[in-house]
Design a protein around this motif. Structure first.
Motif, PDB file in Angstrom:
ATOM      1  N   ALA A 226      -7.040   6.327   3.376  1.00 23.40           N
ATOM      2  CA  ALA A 226      -7.564   5.030   2.945  1.00 23.40           C
ATOM      3  C   ALA A 226      -7.643   4.920   1.430  1.00 23.40           C
ATOM      4  N   VAL A 227      -7.469   6.049   0.736  1.00 25.97           N
ATOM      5  CA  VAL A 227      -7.572   6.076  -0.727  1.00 25.97           C
ATOM      6  C   VAL A 227      -6.210   5.719  -1.325  1.00 25.97           C
ATOM      7  N   ARG A 228      -6.194   4.747  -2.202  1.00 24.05           N
ATOM      8  CA  ARG A 228      -4.953   4.315  -2.853  1.00 24.05           C
ATOM      9  C   ARG A 228      -5.091   4.532  -4.355  1.00 24.05           C
ATOM     10  N   VAL A 229      -4.955   5.774  -4.760  1.00 31.50           N
ATOM     11  CA  VAL A 229      -5.169   6.164  -6.150  1.00 31.50           C
ATOM     12  C   VAL A 229      -4.046   7.107  -6.573  1.00 31.50           C
ATOM     13  N   PRO A 230      -3.420   6.903  -7.724  1.00 33.49           N
ATOM     14  CA  PRO A 230      -2.437   7.873  -8.210  1.00 33.49           C
ATOM     15  C   PRO A 230      -3.062   9.266  -8.295  1.00 33.49           C
ATOM     16  N   THR A 231      -2.404  10.229  -7.674  1.00 36.41           N
ATOM     17  CA  THR A 231      -2.997  11.559  -7.534  1.00 36.41           C
ATOM     18  C   THR A 231      -1.984  12.647  -7.837  1.00 36.41           C
TER      19      THR A 231
END
Length: 287
Positions: A226-231
């Protein structure tokens, strides 16, 4: 500073790097440890960023006498308040850039997951997960078994025997304690003989126990989707924490995976050039 003023317990806060540089929040491992042991090596991040770090509740200079158990949610809520206190909020910035190491990387993931459902938490803008703690209880059990086996290895035992025979305990207690600490964490390294020149630290056992107990039979694999973050995930191939756990985290987050060969759990000591090169490239690309 040097202590937070908005958290229920004042947390020791440290700042390094140019005041005009983009801010970055560094989370230490543990739980129950403190930030000191990441230094001086992690100061490399301060060459291009204004780096903030703090002793998480219950460890280092952020200890508390409160009988209330410190849980994973305690640490997530504290992190959210630190982010707000430091002003890492839109529209000035797009959200916090978080670099988490070991347990700090798992804390960053827990924070990111909770930020998708809790409006009081400012979602991270970017995540850098260095040697992330296992994202499931099963992988944590595997890690604990591997680390225990490494601690009993012939190489580590030989190093302990050499220390015992050195006479250092009688001639230089400070140096003896330093070396004893290094050998206590030698199993984390790809090559135990590289466990030298480390900054010692202590873990507050009751905090470590209460945080892990609060996670229970946890499994973040699906919730991370559910996390939409550049990682960026960076993991040593010889880390006692299973590589499969780090790979699963990267896959669930849709992130970039960098595997460091001939490296264990401490890449800022074992492979600093490749580690910081990977972080710098990622942060510059995602700026």
């Amino acid at each position: 500073m040097p202590f937070t003023t908005t958290t229920p317990v004042p947390l020791y806060l440290r700042e390094d790097g140019p005041a005009s540089a983009p801010p970055l929040l560094l989370l230490h491992g543990g739980p129950g440890a403190h930030h000191d042991y990441l230094y001086p090596q992690m100061l490399a991040l301060a060459e291009s960023h204004r780096v903030f770090t703090y002793d998480q509740r219950g460890g280092g200079q952020s200890k508390t006498d409160s009988p209330e158990p410190i849980t994973w949610r305690t640490q997530v809520d504290d992190l959210g308040l630190v982010v707000r206190e430091l002003g890492m909020l839109p529209p000035t910035v797009t959200g916090p850039t978080i670099v988490g190491y070991s347990w700090g990387a798992l804390l960053a993931m827990l924070y990111a997951v909770q930020s998708t459902v809790d409006p009081s938490l400012v979602p991270p803008a970017r995540l850098v997960l260095v040697s992330p703690a296992p994202i499931t209880r099963g992988w944590r059990d595997e890690f604990e078994q591997t680390l225990a086996e490494r601690g009993r290895s012939a190489v580590v035992q030989q190093l302990r025997d050499e220390l015992a025979a050195s006479g250092l305990r009688e001639t230089d207690m400070v140096a003896y304690r330093q070396r004893a600490f290094e050998l206590s964490v030698a199993g984390y390294f790809a090559d135990p003989t590289r466990a030298t020149a480390l900054t010692p630290f202590r873990v507050t056992g009751k905090v470590q126990q209460s945080v892990w107990q609060s996670l229970g039979q946890y499994d973040l694999t699906e919730s991370l989707r559910a996390v939409r973050v550049p990682t960026l995930v960076v993991h040593g191939r010889q880390d006692p924490i299973p590589l499969a756990s780090a790979e699963a985290a990267a896959e669930a987050l849709g992130g970039e995976m960098v595997v460091l060969d001939d490296c264990g759990h401490v890449p800022y000591v074992e492979s600093p050039t490749l580690l910081f090169r990977s972080i710098d490239r990622f942060l510059q690309h995602r700026a």
